[in-house]
Design a protein around this motif. Structure first.
Motif, mmCIF file in Angstrom:
data_model
loop_
_atom_site.group_PDB
_atom_site.id
_atom_site.type_symbol
_atom_site.label_atom_id
_atom_site.label_comp_id
_atom_site.label_asym_id
_atom_site.label_seq_id
_atom_site.Cartn_x
_atom_site.Cartn_y
_atom_site.Cartn_z
ATOM 1 N N PRO A 176 32.016 22.649 -0.631
ATOM 2 C CA PRO A 176 32.148 23.564 0.514
ATOM 3 C C PRO A 176 33.570 24.126 0.583
ATOM 4 N N LEU A 177 33.682 25.446 0.651
ATOM 5 C CA LEU A 177 34.995 26.085 0.720
ATOM 6 C C LEU A 177 35.362 26.475 2.149
ATOM 7 N N PHE A 178 34.358 26.971 2.904
ATOM 8 C CA PHE A 178 34.598 27.376 4.291
ATOM 9 C C PHE A 178 33.512 26.765 5.171
ATOM 10 N N GLU A 179 33.923 26.229 6.322
ATOM 11 C CA GLU A 179 32.965 25.624 7.246
ATOM 12 C C GLU A 179 33.202 26.145 8.651
ATOM 13 N N LEU A 207 30.584 28.777 3.589
ATOM 14 C CA LEU A 207 30.226 29.140 2.211
ATOM 15 C C LEU A 207 30.603 27.989 1.293
ATOM 16 N N ALA A 208 29.693 27.662 0.371
ATOM 17 C CA ALA A 208 29.958 26.639 -0.640
ATOM 18 C C ALA A 208 29.777 27.249 -2.018
ATOM 19 N N SER A 217 40.426 33.405 -3.913
ATOM 20 C CA SER A 217 39.694 34.378 -4.740
ATOM 21 C C SER A 217 38.252 34.512 -4.266
ATOM 22 N N THR A 218 37.674 33.409 -3.774
ATOM 23 C CA THR A 218 36.303 33.462 -3.239
ATOM 24 C C THR A 218 36.243 34.388 -2.027
ATOM 25 N N LEU A 219 37.273 34.318 -1.170
ATOM 26 C CA LEU A 219 37.305 35.190 0.006
ATOM 27 C C LEU A 219 37.348 36.656 -0.419
ATOM 28 N N PHE A 220 38.084 36.971 -1.485
ATOM 29 C CA PHE A 220 38.098 38.338 -2.008
ATOM 30 C C PHE A 220 36.699 38.763 -2.450
#
Length: 658
Positions: free
Chosen positions: A15-18, A9-10, A41-44
């Motif tokens: 990019p935050l998660f790869e 997710l970006a 906070s993005t993961l939430f």
């Protein structure tokens, strides 16, 4: 089960998660940690269904009900109690159905709705909501007041109460302790221990994470890595991994050596008091986890203060408080009605003391610190400062005194006009204000960056008495660690107000309780304080029950019924004693096993902490020791869980007695 599989997710171009993969099992309690901006906070938002994967997939059971703390609170006229009850959306739907059926004179639907209401524990809901609010620090009268009447911090407590009221399968908490005092944090921990669902919590309060979580999710380098255990166990595992990397090893050994020299000096003068021993354990733990912080963005230390007087400051029969006309806390006027907060305060602050102030919000901790700092004049009594006293005072409102258009360099130059610019830049670089950041306006700085700057300005002035009022409120875990390390080795005198128990344990070795308009020594450590709080809460509940029972008893059955009740209570106590005995035996055995394992763990920790263990010849033994260390840690964690479970059973038996 919650599953992330090759999840990417970006946000915008970042990019935050790869391609990250991990899972959480039902009922697990996970702490979500990582640097600011790592994506917590993005993961939430992903868990709440507000954001979706760019690649890979994420899933959780479709029937799960998710509860989270709202960030906004409408300034509603409805009462705090009604607002909290709104958290149980299913119950509110049943109530609407009942109202509609009643209006339509639909007896059959109304009967079904009443059954559903009873099944949903609707009749106990107001009492449950009230208990949540009382636990979070509201008074009984405040539960009836309108939401609009509360300030921002109290509205966040209302939002937390509403989230806890929701009958959820997944509870998401983002910094839940930020607006709570230590008393409310202890209550929240107790509540979360009993929460049956899955919990994911973002927090910078390491003791809170240690108490609540059995899983740690670490966000770093666009990956989410799962660790079994609480935050301290995660740090130890990470420290072991980093210690095996030679380039990191050399740097962390310098940190360990510096801390070790301080520990040796502290050991030499530490008393046998529980508070001092508690601090000793905290310092030794910090030494063990030092390798986990080798990549920390910055570290700093307090400059050695100049000679200090002894006593440093004396208060004799001082009344601390405000005057009704004052527009702010620092108004020194003498007219207006007095509003006393603390009475008959007599203190002699000795050079080298390290005092933690305990007590609920509103009891007068900040008032005492302001009076000590001289920003609030005493209402009566006398105060004397020793010659050469230099106070460094940090409080949240001081961030507002920073000039938004000025740079960190300009702020420091104002208090050090004779210093060379390069000297100021070097000093600021130690607080992660380097290059262009040192000369840029602080207007866009975060709360944590401003707090760091305020600390840097205090440290430059070499105070010999530090007065710190909630210094960690805006700081992330790494910055808190740096502050804890610095305070642990501070050579001067310290008075600290904080709800961060790890900071209190590592930085202070005696406590004073501020409560009921008095300041008095607290003979015990933070574990004793937690027990004291829970015991007082239990006594208050028992007293309320007893008063209610007495009223009912005298109104209905008279003296004869009371005699019957006392006889029944005696029989109940006898039965409870029989039920408790095997549990108490089991607890004693668990504690004995834990003592043996802790002794073994100390030996293993000593080997892992010895530089000689990292030579090529010791590689095989080191690997075996690390594996055994992990096994011992896991067994200890299991025993602690058994110990907690046994104590909960004991508590349940005790509650039956009430």
């Amino acid at each position: 089960m919650i599953r992330f599989n090759q999840f990417s997710l970006a946000r915008g171009v970042k990019p935050l998660f790869e391609a990250t993969t991990f899972a959480l099992n039902p009922g697990e309690k996970a702490g979500l940690v990582g640097a600011n901006g790592a994506g917590k906070s993005t993961l939430f938002s992903v868990l709440r269904g507000e954001l979706h994967a760019d690649a890979g997939d994420f899933s959780l059971p479709p029937a799960w009900r998710i509860a989270h703390v709202a960030q906004e609170t409408p300034a509603a006229e409805r009462s705090a109690l009604d607002y909290t009850l709104d958290g149980d959306a299913a119950l509110r739907e049943i109530e609407m159905c009942m109202a509609a059926a009643e209006a339509a004179h639909d007896g059959e639907t109304l009967a079904h709705a009443h059954t559903a209401f009873a099944d949903a524990d609707g009749y106990t809901a107001p009492a449950r909501a009230e208990a949540l609010l009382l636990g979070l620090g509201f008074t009984l009268a405040q539960t009836r007041e309108s939401v609009a009447s509360f300030s921002g911090g109290w509205r966040m407590r209302l939002n937390l109460a509403q989230a806890l009221m929701c009958r959820s399968d997944l509870l998401l908490l983002d910094e839940p302790t930020n607006h709570l005092d230590l008393d409310a944090i202890v209550w929240l921990e107790d509540w979360l221990h009993r929460y049956p669902g899955t919990l994911v919590v973002i927090s910078h309060d390491r003791e809170f994470l240690d108490s609540i979580c059995n899983v740690t999710l670490h966000l770093e380098n666009r990956q989410i890595k799962r660790y079994g255990g609480n935050y301290s166990q995660f740090e130890i595992l990470r420290a072991q991994q980093l210690a095996l990397q030679q380039n990191a090893y050399e740097k962390q050994q310098k940190t360990v050596a510096h801390l070790q020299s301080f520990i040796d000096r502290f050991k030499a003068k530490a008393t046998k008091a529980r508070q001092a021993q508690s601090r000793m354990k905290a310092l030794e733990k910090m030494e063990l986890i030092a390798p986990a912080h080798v990549a920390s963005p910055f570290t700093f230390e307090f400059r050695v203060p100049d000679a200090a007087p002894n006593p440093m400051l004396v208060m004799e029969d001082v009344r601390c408080g405000y005057r009704s006309h004052s527009g702010n806390d620092g108004d020194q006027g003498n007219d207006g009605a007095e509003i006393p907060i603390l009475d008959a305060v007599s203190l002699s602050i000795q050079n080298g003391q390290r005092i933690g102030l305990l007590g609920a919000n509103g009891q007068g901790k900040s008032t005492l610190v302001k009076t000590l700092a001289g920003t609030l004049a005493p209402l009566s009594g006398s105060m004397r400062q020793g010659r050469g006293l230099k106070i460094g005072y940090f409080a949240q409102h001081q961030l507002e005194t920073l000039r938004p258009d000025d740079s960190p360099l300009a702020h420091l130059a104002r208090i050090a006009p004779q210093a060379r610019e390069q000297e100021l830049r070097d000093f600021l670089g130690g607080f992660n204000f380097s290059g262009d950041m040192a000369s840029a306006s602080i207007a866009p700085f975060s709360g944590g960056e401003k707090a760091r700057l305020a600390l840097a300005l205090i440290i430059w002035q070499k105070p010999n008495l530090l007065l710190l009022d909630e210094p960690t409120n805006h700081l992330d875990l790494e910055t808190r660690h740096a502050l804890t390390m610095a305070l642990a080795q501070f050579e001067g005198t310290l008075i600290l107000v904080s709800h961060d128990r790890h900071l209190l344990r590592a930085s202070t070795d005696q406590f004073m309780l501020v409560a009921h308009h008095r300041v008095q020594p607290f003979d015990g450590d933070l574990d004793d304080y937690r027990d004291w709080l829970l015991e007082h809460a239990a006594q208050a509940r028992s007293a309320a029950k007893a008063a209610a029972a007495e009223t009912t008893d005298s109104a209905t059955n008279g003296a004869g019924a009371r005699r019957d009740q006392r006889r029944q209570e005696a029989q109940t106590r006898q039965k409870l004693a029989q039920l408790k005995k095997p549990l108490q035996t089991r607890i004693a055995k668990i504690e004995k096993d834990m003592e043996a394992l802790n002794a073994k763990k100390s030996t293993l920790d000593a080997f892992v902490g010895d530089p000689a263990s990292y030579t090529p010849e010791m590689k095989a033994k080191l690997s075996a020791t690390l594996a055994e260390q992990g096994s011992v840690q896991a067994r200890l964690a299991a025993l602690e869980a058994e110990w907690l479970e046994a104590h909960e059973e004991l508590e349940q038996i005790g509650e039956q007695a009430g």
